[in-house]
Enzyme design. Sequence first.
Site, PDB file in Angstrom:
ATOM      1  N   CYS A  51      31.626 -86.518  -1.738  1.00 18.63           N
ATOM      2  CA  CYS A  51      30.662 -85.442  -1.964  1.00 18.63           C
ATOM      3  C   CYS A  51      30.037 -85.108  -0.618  1.00 18.63           C
ATOM      4  CB  CYS A  51      29.601 -85.911  -2.968  1.00 18.63           C
ATOM      5  SG  CYS A  51      28.261 -84.728  -3.257  1.00 18.63           S
ATOM      6  N   GLU A  90      23.437 -86.114   4.421  1.00 17.86           N
ATOM      7  CA  GLU A  90      24.038 -87.240   3.724  1.00 17.86           C
ATOM      8  C   GLU A  90      25.330 -86.815   3.040  1.00 17.86           C
ATOM      9  OE1 GLU A  90      20.378 -90.152   2.448  1.00 17.86           O
ATOM     10  OE2 GLU A  90      20.645 -88.351   1.220  1.00 17.86           O
ATOM     11  N   CYS A  97      23.513 -86.963  -8.189  1.00 15.73           N
ATOM     12  CA  CYS A  97      23.228 -85.533  -8.178  1.00 15.73           C
ATOM     13  C   CYS A  97      21.730 -85.276  -8.104  1.00 15.73           C
ATOM     14  CB  CYS A  97      23.817 -84.915  -9.442  1.00 15.73           C
ATOM     15  SG  CYS A  97      23.566 -83.137  -9.566  1.00 15.73           S
ATOM     16  N   CYS A 122      15.063 -75.476  -6.090  1.00 16.67           N
ATOM     17  CA  CYS A 122      15.072 -75.996  -7.469  1.00 16.67           C
ATOM     18  C   CYS A 122      14.123 -77.194  -7.544  1.00 16.67           C
ATOM     19  CB  CYS A 122      16.490 -76.389  -7.882  1.00 16.67           C
ATOM     20  SG  CYS A 122      17.672 -75.022  -7.822  1.00 16.67           S
ATOM     21  N   CYS A 142      18.109 -77.496   1.917  1.00 19.07           N
ATOM     22  CA  CYS A 142      18.551 -76.441   1.006  1.00 19.07           C
ATOM     23  C   CYS A 142      17.402 -75.463   0.800  1.00 19.07           C
ATOM     24  CB  CYS A 142      18.973 -77.034  -0.334  1.00 19.07           C
ATOM     25  SG  CYS A 142      19.583 -75.800  -1.516  1.00 19.07           S
ATOM     26  N   CYS A 165      15.237 -81.085  -7.829  1.00 21.77           N
ATOM     27  CA  CYS A 165      16.221 -81.561  -6.854  1.00 21.77           C
ATOM     28  C   CYS A 165      15.517 -81.966  -5.568  1.00 21.77           C
ATOM     29  CB  CYS A 165      17.248 -80.460  -6.577  1.00 21.77           C
ATOM     30  SG  CYS A 165      18.426 -80.849  -5.267  1.00 21.77           S
TER      31      CYS A 165
END
Length: 378
Positions: A130, A117, A368, A141, A137, A144
């Site tokens: 962005c 995305e 975010c 974390c 990933c 997230c």
Amino acid sequence: MTSLPMIQISPDAPIGSAPSRRAAMPPRHLADLDLPGRQAVVAELGEPAFRAKQISTHYFGRLVRDPERMTDLPTASRDRITDALLPNLLTPVREVACDDGATRKALWRLHDGSLVESVLMGYPDRVTVCISSQAGCGMGCPFCATGQAGLTRNLSTAEIVDQAVHLAGVAASGAVVGSPPRLSHVVFMGMGEPLANYSRVVAAVRRLCAPAPEGLGLSQRHVTVSTVGLVPAMRRLAEEGLSVTLALSLHAPDDELRDELVPVNQRWKVAEVLDAAWHYAERTGRRVSIEYAMIRDVNDQPWRADLLGRLLAGRLTHVNLIPLNPTPGSRWDASPKPVEREFVRRLRAAGVSTTVRDTRGRDIDGACGQLAAAAVTP
């Protein structure tokens, strides 16, 4: 807070390494190459070298990605050159918008079925995109959505650049009402840890900032590269001769908490990460952005604000506080506004420049920490 399982990171393993299966990288694209590299490919096809400049001007200068619109190239030449240098990298799956169309999130399917995305954000004085540097990933974390999905693979340089070129075309079409028609800022804050895909991200930065027709012609000072704190890569970036902004996702000023919120802290502690950030600031003269997600009753205590202030005071830095954005299944929430305001007050009292980030895109899971590239039925 409830303790999270420690993520074991072998000191010999590649940082942010992908799963053991061989990554299915896409075919070569002109954005993978500098202009001399494109000229060499064109020459191998038996075409004059200036054809490389023509196709590059279409792609980077005019934001044209459709070969059928490149009518100044003879049909036979166009087919050969576009087959060799302009494969389709991103297939649109869906686009959603909010903020009266000023924020747009695009979901792409890559050639191997991976999903990524990117988000376009229009403001009165600028247009920012962005972009993602990885499918998924590997940093883990827990607050997230991307990190919880795991890592599929690194993106190629061209897959990274093509997101920006496509969305620059959206801006140029006038679709983002009330904003300039030209993309001016790029932030590597989408899916993935940019410095875990180091060589391709640096190549993408160079391509985005090279003058057209070699690149998109953005200012390096309008490009931000984020990291959770991969210290060797941060130090390497400081020597690249670039003037991009480095954004460090810190999220906690103490090792005990950061070990849980940002598992890579188990390998490089807060002091070491900040030392690398100050080295970057010293080498480049660029202010380091400290990203700090405000999580209710987790990292928002006054004593943590004071500790953060002491760590950052007198440094070339700015703190960007981020109200935690909701993600599916998360047990955490954003800090209350009075707590957030007190955190800001304490940092500013320590002499640290601090702002609270605008939570653009929250309604479409485009803010975010929310990008997850959820699979959909085509």
